[in-house]
Design a protein around this motif. Sequence first.
Motif, short mmCIF file in Angstrom:
data_model
loop_
_atom_site.label_atom_id
_atom_site.label_comp_id
_atom_site.label_asym_id
_atom_site.label_seq_id
_atom_site.Cartn_x
_atom_site.Cartn_y
_atom_site.Cartn_z
N TYR A 27 0.85 -1.19 0.00
CA TYR A 27 0.00 0.00 0.00
C TYR A 27 0.88 1.24 0.00
O TYR A 27 1.78 1.40 0.84
N CYS A 29 1.21 5.08 0.68
CA CYS A 29 0.49 6.06 1.51
C CYS A 29 0.34 7.39 0.77
O CYS A 29 1.30 7.90 0.19
N ASP A 30 -0.89 7.94 0.82
CA ASP A 30 -1.12 9.23 0.16
C ASP A 30 -0.98 10.41 1.12
O ASP A 30 -0.91 11.55 0.70
N THR A 32 -3.14 11.57 3.33
CA THR A 32 -4.35 12.34 3.66
C THR A 32 -4.78 12.09 5.09
O THR A 32 -4.43 11.09 5.70
N GLU A 34 -7.79 11.39 5.88
CA GLU A 34 -8.68 10.22 5.84
C GLU A 34 -7.88 8.93 6.03
O GLU A 34 -8.29 8.02 6.74
N GLU A 35 -6.75 8.89 5.37
CA GLU A 35 -5.90 7.70 5.48
C GLU A 35 -5.41 7.53 6.92
O GLU A 35 -5.46 6.42 7.48
N TYR A 36 -4.99 8.63 7.53
CA TYR A 36 -4.54 8.61 8.93
C TYR A 36 -5.64 8.03 9.82
O TYR A 36 -5.42 7.11 10.61
N ARG A 38 -8.24 6.26 8.97
CA ARG A 38 -8.56 4.87 8.62
C ARG A 38 -7.57 3.91 9.28
O ARG A 38 -7.94 2.87 9.82
N MET A 39 -6.29 4.28 9.27
CA MET A 39 -5.25 3.42 9.88
C MET A 39 -5.54 3.24 11.37
O MET A 39 -5.45 2.14 11.91
N TYR A 117 3.51 -1.19 3.91
CA TYR A 117 3.18 0.21 3.65
C TYR A 117 4.42 0.93 3.12
O TYR A 117 5.53 0.75 3.64
N LYS A 148 2.86 10.11 9.95
CA LYS A 148 2.00 11.19 9.43
C LYS A 148 2.07 12.41 10.38
O LYS A 148 2.05 13.55 9.95
N GLY A 154 3.39 11.45 1.96
CA GLY A 154 2.37 11.20 0.95
C GLY A 154 2.66 11.72 -0.45
O GLY A 154 3.81 11.94 -0.85
#
Length: 600
Positions: A27, A29-30, A32, A34-36, A38-39, A117, A148, A154
């Motif tokens: 994966y 990592c972008d 964002t 949202e990603e933070y 979600r993790m 990741y 992050k 990202g």
Amino acid sequence: MSINTKHAALNAWIKEIAEMCEPDDIYLCDGTQEEYQRMIDTMVDAGLGTKLNQDKKPGCYLFRSDPSDVARVEKRTFIACEKEEDAGPTNNWIAPDKLKADMKAIYKGCMKGRTMYVIPFSMGPIGSFISKIGVEITDSPYVVFNMKIMTRIGTAVLEQLGTDGDFVRCLHSVGKPLAEGEKDAKWPCIPNVDEKYISHFPEERMIWSIGSGYGGNALLSKKCFALRIAGIQARDEGWLAEHMLILKLTNPEGQSYYVAGAFPSACGKTNLAMMKPTIPGWKVETVGDDIAWMRFGDDGRLYAINPEAGFFGVVPGTSMTSNPNAFTQIQADTVYTNVALTDDGDVWWEGSGIPAPAHAIDWKGNDWTPDSKEPAAHPNARFTTPAALCPVIAPEWEDPNGVPISAILIGGRRKTTIPLVNESLDWNHGIFLGSIMGSEITTADITDKVGQVRRDPFAMLPFMGYHMGDYLKHWIDIGAKASADKLPKIYFVNWFRKGEDGHFMWPGFGDNSRVLKWIVERIAGTGKAVSTPIGNLPTPDAIDISGISVSADDLDHLLEVDKEAWIAEIASIRENYKSYGDRLPKELDEELSKLEKRLA
Ligand code: SAT
Ligand code: MN
């Protein structure tokens, strides 16, 4: 399984690592928000972390590490340069080929059952002339969301990297592959310390870490990259990568000064960086609390950036007294690791200034009451929190040009000998003072050397990527390149002097602003000083002690030159210098002789 970025060398490296580590998934990592989220949510849903009571601690989470995995492990930290003599006397060295072969055997299949990741990150504002890029590959989602907070990660970093930009290769694994259907541990790692590795390959600008998920062992941006590898880049490219806070001090007239400061662990660096001055009209703002990268600007002055984007601070002892700004900041949007969980879903730790709860779950996940023999929070429990949310973050903390440094503080924890503050005579004398700094060894260090001084030059002992003697020479060379009047002045400070009965002579914390005040008065040319054999000390009336109770006797001791103690110090410095062999810069040997003469 592959990742296709625009950067061919990055793609090739990702492929090579995936073939070795055999993850189930890759994966990219972008970065964002949202990603933070979600993790974190995924880990919380799997029972690997706790969402705190959001009324009390909005945006806050608690994670508990394995009891075997709670701090950096210095004895398993390796500098694998080609030649052993280049690692110097303060590092563990293994030949790179041997270390790689040993580690590859452990990396083989180590990510089975997990996602790999890929985290592109920038140390420093993206695109700044001082910044550098790294890519961390890890199998720990905990590492992803901590990275992050601690760095800029990202898509924007990949853009900056382009098709052929340089990056530091950082490989991390917790070292715990999962068999088909096996349930994951709460904190996967390799519990046996002797099987962990935190390895640096300086010539390849590469870091390989396995077996630990904690702090600087796993967040490879921090000590591994920003100090050990960047230190080597800095040596080769003519700049400085230092274990220093950066603060901005503004006087009542509105004039601001930037100060960097090197202190070993447990000397209050974060507290100093965020200090609330006790002298009316003075203001401290934070640029960084741990690491400074410094380069010369076009005007010949040294400019510093904080390469990080967050604070990874020790929680126990953080209170409204010791660090009101950090205490306020960590009430929201903070990841806690290894503190205690209260019954109402809040956190608690020793030294918080808040009464202990009648019952809590301690950092190991066990029931805890105030009668328990063990602490509720681990002494190295940490907060991870974004720098941008610091109540006193300096508006220019992300200035890509950095901030011009007027003074460099250096200091350790010394109960004798070292005065409250001592201004170096010139650059090389300042480097000499930096080379002899250190702390008295305490019983906590588990050694037979209690009371002796562990020399920790510029607080870099655990963070050196090469030979300490060469490092000190690099500092001297930096000074030789600059014009003396443009260089920051170097000040040796010591907040930890004790009287014979063991009391602290100096109140510390916000009152350290009184020492900072004298320092900027010296820079402005108004501060009064006496010249002594060890350096320029404040005259007794030069430190503003209005409104605090420091006895005249204590102040005398704080500002004295204890000749006998210094003569003993010289012998101990000479002993320490011997360990550098012929890599001891001759300038430092000369400084030591000059000091000896001045004391005679
Ligand atoms: O774990 S870190 O290396 O980030 C902090 C420290 O031990 O100094
Ligand atoms: Mn540090």
